[in-house]
Design an enzyme around this catalytic site. Structure first.
Site, mmCIF file in Angstrom:
data_model
loop_
_atom_site.group_PDB
_atom_site.id
_atom_site.type_symbol
_atom_site.label_atom_id
_atom_site.label_comp_id
_atom_site.label_asym_id
_atom_site.label_seq_id
_atom_site.Cartn_x
_atom_site.Cartn_y
_atom_site.Cartn_z
ATOM 1 N N ARG A 181 -12.501 -8.660 -3.948
ATOM 2 C CA ARG A 181 -11.969 -8.510 -2.589
ATOM 3 C C ARG A 181 -11.544 -7.071 -2.317
ATOM 4 O O ARG A 181 -10.921 -6.408 -3.131
ATOM 5 C CB ARG A 181 -10.785 -9.450 -2.393
ATOM 6 C CG ARG A 181 -10.099 -9.341 -1.018
ATOM 7 C CD ARG A 181 -8.882 -8.448 -1.061
ATOM 8 N NE ARG A 181 -8.148 -8.451 0.213
ATOM 9 C CZ ARG A 181 -7.145 -7.633 0.497
ATOM 10 N NH1 ARG A 181 -6.760 -6.743 -0.399
ATOM 11 N NH2 ARG A 181 -6.527 -7.709 1.662
ATOM 12 N N THR B 174 0.866 -1.171 0.000
ATOM 13 C CA THR B 174 0.000 0.000 0.000
ATOM 14 C C THR B 174 0.903 1.221 0.000
ATOM 15 O O THR B 174 2.077 1.119 0.327
ATOM 16 C CB THR B 174 -0.868 0.017 1.286
ATOM 17 O OG1 THR B 174 -1.464 -1.254 1.469
ATOM 18 C CG2 THR B 174 -1.964 1.055 1.219
ATOM 19 N N ASP C 62 -8.203 -3.200 3.761
ATOM 20 C CA ASP C 62 -8.411 -2.133 4.735
ATOM 21 C C ASP C 62 -8.219 -0.739 4.179
ATOM 22 O O ASP C 62 -8.716 0.240 4.760
ATOM 23 C CB ASP C 62 -7.458 -2.321 5.923
ATOM 24 C CG ASP C 62 -6.002 -2.130 5.500
ATOM 25 O OD1 ASP C 62 -5.566 -2.852 4.582
ATOM 26 O OD2 ASP C 62 -5.313 -1.279 6.082
#
Length: 371
Positions: free
Chosen positions: A264, A236, A267
């Site tokens: 999918r 990320t 977070d």
């Protein structure tokens, strides 16, 4: 009334005295309200600023060729410089977070924007979120396919709609109306991510797995036999900042999980899990195994520990990453309303950087940092 007359008799009556006394009372009340506002709620910070960035947890090996390591460090320095310089000029934390994350989305080295990992079908689905600590305003997008910079679309969700998150076709439709930069899905392709996909699919075939849940797929690999390299499967980018106006902001963007299935979502676009900002406490951006950060509400938990237990940012961040979560789950970056910076991680490393108005400027990949 007798008391009042007695007092005025002693000091002498001055025309307009009642108005002057009323004005004085208003000024005292106003000063009291300002004092009650406290730090981190937009009050001036006399030039104080702080910024932290990350490019994902689970990183390149320490024996990586020097030129590859140098490429990552150079990109981190460039992103950090953009943010630091903008903050030093008085830029807002929200603008800085968007600008820095856009830069990282455009860099194919990282798993966000161009360079995002592949789904099992060989395509890309991207997620992002942003939050304004001054207002608690926030916006997020998930599973977008043609938006060049998902972080900018997430900010527009915050500023142009009444919603917090838009996903899939709805987010794409909003992108049509918002007029953001669009690209074909193949724009996000990179050779090293494609090779990682092939390794993930081969692992799945070798182990006889056809699913990514329950007894099959890659989920089991996180707690059993590890993938060839963790950085191939997750990652990320993010930025958190405190500006000179005393406001905090956070932004997070990702390509998700290599070989992910069924739309999918991790977070990164979930406020309170992978991204959170509150002027009263801190701004947080997370990276790692998204499902674990969702389960723990990681970003919001750091803020809650500061608010309700009264601990420092570093204590709160360390407790969440090293005590409440498990080894190799990932890491986070955070900046407090007083300018404290935290960057804990439980993986073998985390692409990261930090800077502030005191002259601090550092980037790191593994345990040690480089200046």
């Amino acid at each position: 009334m007798r008391v009042t007359h007695a007092c005025t008799a002693r000091i002498g009556y001055i025309p307009g005295m009642q108005h002057i006394m009323l004005l004085a009372a208003v000024l005292v009340l106003g000063l009291g309200l300002v004092a009650c506002a406290g730090p981190g709620r937009g009050a001036g910070h006399a030039g104080r600023f702080a910024i932290a960035i990350h490019g994902g947890a689970g990183v390149i090996d320490t024996d990586t060729p020097p030129e590859k390591r140098a490429a990552y460090e150079s990109s981190l320095r460039a992103a950090l410089t953009i943010g630091r310089d903008e903050l030093a000029r008085g830029g807002t934390s929200l603008d800085v977070c968007e600008k820095v994350v856009r830069f990282l989305e455009d860099d194919p080295l990282f798993n966000a924007g161009r360079g995002a990992v592949y789904t099992e079908h060989g395509t890309h689905e991207l997620d992002a979120s942003v939050m304004d600590g001054a207002t608690l305003g926030c916006g997020a997008v998930a599973a977008v396919r043609t938006v060049k910079n998902p972080i900018s679309l997430a900010r527009l969700v915050m500023t142009r709609t009444r919603h917090v998150m838009l996903i899939g076709d709805g987010a794409e439709k909003f992108a049509d109306e918002a007029g953001v930069d669009r690209v074909p899905n193949t724009y996000f392709d990179t050779p090293h991510r494609y090779e990682a996909l092939q390794r993930a699919l081969e692992e799945r075939r070798r182990e006889g797995k056809t699913s990514d849940s329950g007894a099959g797929g890659l989920t089991r690999s996180w707690h059993g036999a590890k993938p060839h390299h963790a950085s191939e499967y997750r990652g990320t980018v993010g930025c958190v900042a405190l500006d000179t106006h005393g406001n905090l902001a956070a932004a997070t963007s990702t390509g998700g999980l290599t070989a992910k299935r069924w739309g999918r979502v991790g977070d990164a676009p979930i406020i309170g899990a992978g991204c959170y900002a509150n002027n009263a406490t801190c701004a947080v951006s997370c990276t790692g195994t998204g499902e674990e950060f969702i389960r723990h509400g990681t970003a919001r938990t750091v803020s809650d520990l500061m608010e309700f237990r009264g601990v420092s940012l570093n204590s709160a961040a360390d407790e969440v990453i090293h005590k409440r979560m498990t080894r190799d789950d990932g890491g986070l970056i955070a900046v407090s309303h007083t300018g404290e910076i935290a960057m804990p991680f439980s993986t073998n490393g985390m692409f990261r950087g930090a800077a502030d108005n005191s002259g601090r400027f550092e980037v790191g990949i593994w345990e040690t940092t480089g200046r």
